[in-house]
Design a protein around this motif. Structure first.
Motif, PDB file in Angstrom:
ATOM      1  N   ASP A 199       0.810  -1.218   0.000  1.00 11.39           N
ATOM      2  CA  ASP A 199       0.000   0.000   0.000  1.00 11.39           C
ATOM      3  C   ASP A 199       0.843   1.268   0.000  1.00 11.39           C
ATOM      4  OD1 ASP A 199      -2.348  -1.481   0.034  1.00 11.39           O
ATOM      5  OD2 ASP A 199      -2.447  -1.516   2.220  1.00 11.39           O
ATOM      6  N   ASN A 200       2.145   1.115  -0.133  1.00 12.62           N
ATOM      7  CA  ASN A 200       3.038   2.273  -0.060  1.00 12.62           C
ATOM      8  C   ASN A 200       4.015   2.326  -1.225  1.00 12.62           C
ATOM      9  OD1 ASN A 200       2.177   3.297   2.577  1.00 12.62           O
ATOM     10  ND2 ASN A 200       3.187   1.500   3.439  1.00 12.62           N
ATOM     11  N   TRP A 201       4.528   3.526  -1.442  1.00 15.88           N
ATOM     12  CA  TRP A 201       5.701   3.714  -2.289  1.00 15.88           C
ATOM     13  C   TRP A 201       6.898   3.909  -1.374  1.00 15.88           C
ATOM     14  CZ3 TRP A 201       5.333   2.668  -7.219  1.00 15.88           C
ATOM     15  CH2 TRP A 201       4.172   2.983  -7.953  1.00 15.88           C
ATOM     16  N   ILE A 202       8.017   3.297  -1.730  1.00 16.56           N
ATOM     17  CA  ILE A 202       9.271   3.546  -1.034  1.00 16.56           C
ATOM     18  C   ILE A 202      10.133   4.434  -1.918  1.00 16.56           C
ATOM     19  CG2 ILE A 202      11.356   2.543  -0.029  1.00 16.56           C
ATOM     20  CD1 ILE A 202       8.930   1.617   1.454  1.00 16.56           C
ATOM     21  N   LEU A 203      10.519   5.587  -1.389  1.00 18.94           N
ATOM     22  CA  LEU A 203      11.506   6.444  -2.048  1.00 18.94           C
ATOM     23  C   LEU A 203      12.824   6.244  -1.312  1.00 18.94           C
ATOM     24  CD1 LEU A 203       9.413   9.689  -2.560  1.00 18.94           C
ATOM     25  CD2 LEU A 203      10.754   8.591  -4.366  1.00 18.94           C
ATOM     26  N   TYR A 204      13.811   5.725  -2.038  1.00 17.67           N
ATOM     27  CA  TYR A 204      15.092   5.406  -1.416  1.00 17.67           C
ATOM     28  C   TYR A 204      16.208   6.078  -2.212  1.00 17.67           C
ATOM     29  CZ  TYR A 204      19.094   2.663   0.243  1.00 17.67           C
ATOM     30  OH  TYR A 204      20.303   2.278   0.769  1.00 17.67           O
ATOM     31  N   GLY A 205      16.862   7.034  -1.581  1.00 23.30           N
ATOM     32  CA  GLY A 205      17.986   7.705  -2.210  1.00 23.30           C
ATOM     33  C   GLY A 205      19.277   7.324  -1.519  1.00 23.30           C
ATOM     34  N   ILE A 206      20.328   7.179  -2.300  1.00 25.67           N
ATOM     35  CA  ILE A 206      21.630   6.886  -1.719  1.00 25.67           C
ATOM     36  C   ILE A 206      22.699   7.515  -2.594  1.00 25.67           C
ATOM     37  CG2 ILE A 206      21.869   4.661  -2.927  1.00 25.67           C
ATOM     38  CD1 ILE A 206      23.270   3.641  -0.319  1.00 25.67           C
ATOM     39  N   GLY A 207      23.705   8.057  -1.961  1.00 23.68           N
ATOM     40  CA  GLY A 207      24.776   8.675  -2.719  1.00 23.68           C
ATOM     41  C   GLY A 207      26.059   8.644  -1.929  1.00 23.68           C
ATOM     42  N   GLY A 208      27.162   8.617  -2.670  1.00 18.67           N
ATOM     43  CA  GLY A 208      28.433   8.571  -1.981  1.00 18.67           C
ATOM     44  C   GLY A 208      29.587   8.937  -2.876  1.00 18.67           C
ATOM     45  N   VAL A 209      30.734   9.018  -2.272  1.00 20.60           N
ATOM     46  CA  VAL A 209      31.968   9.320  -3.000  1.00 20.60           C
ATOM     47  C   VAL A 209      33.060   8.370  -2.540  1.00 20.60           C
ATOM     48  CG1 VAL A 209      31.477  11.750  -3.441  1.00 20.60           C
ATOM     49  CG2 VAL A 209      32.596  11.101  -1.322  1.00 20.60           C
ATOM     50  N   ASN A 210      33.897   8.009  -3.490  1.00 18.81           N
ATOM     51  CA  ASN A 210      35.083   7.223  -3.190  1.00 18.81           C
ATOM     52  C   ASN A 210      36.254   8.195  -3.219  1.00 18.81           C
ATOM     53  OD1 ASN A 210      37.407   5.631  -3.227  1.00 18.81           O
ATOM     54  ND2 ASN A 210      36.422   3.985  -4.363  1.00 18.81           N
ATOM     55  N   ALA A 211      36.561   8.745  -2.067  1.00 20.79           N
ATOM     56  CA  ALA A 211      37.636   9.722  -1.943  1.00 20.79           C
ATOM     57  C   ALA A 211      38.485   9.346  -0.744  1.00 20.79           C
ATOM     58  CB  ALA A 211      37.068  11.131  -1.764  1.00 20.79           C
ATOM     59  N   PRO A 212      39.766   9.633  -0.815  1.00 17.45           N
ATOM     60  CA  PRO A 212      40.640   9.281   0.309  1.00 17.45           C
ATOM     61  C   PRO A 212      40.283  10.047   1.569  1.00 17.45           C
ATOM     62  CG  PRO A 212      41.787  10.711  -1.230  1.00 17.45           C
ATOM     63  CD  PRO A 212      40.500  10.331  -1.885  1.00 17.45           C
ATOM     64  N   ARG A 213      40.465   9.401   2.710  1.00 16.08           N
ATOM     65  CA  ARG A 213      40.271  10.078   3.991  1.00 16.08           C
ATOM     66  C   ARG A 213      41.584  10.762   4.363  1.00 16.08           C
ATOM     67  NH1 ARG A 213      35.768   9.047   6.957  1.00 16.08           N
ATOM     68  NH2 ARG A 213      34.290   7.607   6.008  1.00 16.08           N
ATOM     69  N   VAL A 214      41.652  12.031   4.023  1.00 12.92           N
ATOM     70  CA  VAL A 214      42.874  12.809   4.183  1.00 12.92           C
ATOM     71  C   VAL A 214      42.825  13.589   5.493  1.00 12.92           C
ATOM     72  CG1 VAL A 214      44.347  14.580   3.145  1.00 12.92           C
ATOM     73  CG2 VAL A 214      43.005  13.052   1.681  1.00 12.92           C
ATOM     74  N   PRO A 215      43.878  13.521   6.313  1.00 14.61           N
ATOM     75  CA  PRO A 215      43.892  14.306   7.550  1.00 14.61           C
ATOM     76  C   PRO A 215      43.650  15.789   7.268  1.00 14.61           C
ATOM     77  CG  PRO A 215      45.730  12.762   7.498  1.00 14.61           C
ATOM     78  CD  PRO A 215      45.074  12.691   6.146  1.00 14.61           C
ATOM     79  N   PHE A 216      42.838  16.401   8.117  1.00 12.59           N
ATOM     80  CA  PHE A 216      42.469  17.824   8.042  1.00 12.59           C
ATOM     81  C   PHE A 216      41.420  18.120   6.970  1.00 12.59           C
ATOM     82  CE2 PHE A 216      47.043  17.739   9.252  1.00 12.59           C
ATOM     83  CZ  PHE A 216      46.878  18.073  10.586  1.00 12.59           C
ATOM     84  N   PHE A 217      41.244  17.211   5.997  1.00 13.20           N
ATOM     85  CA  PHE A 217      40.279  17.471   4.932  1.00 13.20           C
ATOM     86  C   PHE A 217      39.096  16.498   4.944  1.00 13.20           C
ATOM     87  CE2 PHE A 217      44.143  19.381   3.085  1.00 13.20           C
ATOM     88  CZ  PHE A 217      43.658  20.664   2.885  1.00 13.20           C
ATOM     89  N   THR A 218      39.186  15.421   5.726  1.00  8.51           N
ATOM     90  CA  THR A 218      38.132  14.404   5.733  1.00  8.51           C
ATOM     91  C   THR A 218      36.767  15.003   6.051  1.00  8.51           C
ATOM     92  OG1 THR A 218      39.609  12.581   6.300  1.00  8.51           O
ATOM     93  CG2 THR A 218      37.297  12.321   6.884  1.00  8.51           C
TER      94      THR A 218
END
Length: 240
Positions: A199-218
């Motif tokens: 009886d429902n619609w599911i709206l599912y959003g997902i997003g991401g980035v593959n970027a290095p975890r850099v000190p001071f910039f993470t």
């Protein structure tokens, strides 16, 4: 006999409800209450293993899972909302029309927590190529998005029975304030899935980035990208 039949009906109903549940145990009871109330739930989960959408629930849902697996993100967020089917029977058509209208992405309001100010998510959004497919549409688009300047994306919109899948991926390298490279091509993705669940619609959003975890910039990278992903998905969801 009546009691036995009644008990069987209850058992079948509960079994059907549980088997139809598209979410796994990564979605907490409190989070379930949030989406069941119709509110938008935003989850910063960082890694694929914390996704709460089950595999095997729908064909397009499995394609979404494969997209995120291929990305192997270091920063990841989910945005979820439930809409009633009744009164929204044409939601797939309305969502497709909205997502296809790329120029209207320009001017989406974005709140910067770091600066405590409102900006445009995209200053401009232009379609550069359109290819119609039997099951949807393939687009190429250019976006101007501060502080990354030009963002070129490939967008795929795929439809099937009672479901829509939108995926976008960057095709150019992104620089932060023109100071350093932070995202390489095809390392940033946003997906939006609409799927019917009873009886429902599911709206599912997902997003991401593959970027290095850099000190001071993470933290800065996470805030810059994940908040923008959350903003885009939430803006789309609130249109309905």
């Amino acid at each position: 006999m009546k009691k036995i039949v009644f008990s069987l009906l209850i058992f079948i109903s509960l079994t059907t409800f549980l088997s139809a549940d598209p979410f796994n145990n990564k979605l907490t009871a409190e989070e379930r209450k949030t989406i069941e109330s119709g509110e938008i739930l935003i989850k910063n989960i960082n890694y694929e293993k914390f996704m709460c959408f089950k595999k095997g629930e729908s064909e397009l849902g499995d394609i979404l899972q494969a997209e995120i697996h291929e990305l192997n993100p270091k920063y990841l967020a989910e945005v979820i909302q439930i809409k009633p089917y009744k009164g929204n029977e044409d939601l797939p058509q309305r969502l497709e029309a909205l997502l296809n209208n790329v120029p209207e992405y320009a001017g989406i309001p974005y709140y910067s927590e770091r600066n405590d100010e409102w900006y445009n998510l995209y200053d401009s959004a232009t379609i550069t190529e359109t290819v119609e497919r039997k099951d949807g549409l393939s687009l190429k688009a250019d976006f101007m998005m501060e502080p990354f300047d030009l963002v070129q994306e490939e967008i795929e919109l795929t439809r099937s029975k009672d479901s829509i899948l939108y995926t976008s991926v960057n095709t150019n390298k992104l620089r932060y304030l023109d100071k350093f490279d932070c995202i390489w091509p095809r390392k940033m993705k946003i997906c939006i899935l609409l799927v019917r669940d009873g009886d429902n619609w599911i709206l599912y959003g997902i997003g991401g980035v593959n970027a290095p975890r850099v000190p001071f910039f993470t933290e800065r990278i996470q805030t810059s990208f994940i908040n923008r992903i959350n903003t885009f998905c939430s803006f789309i969801f609130k249109k309905f």
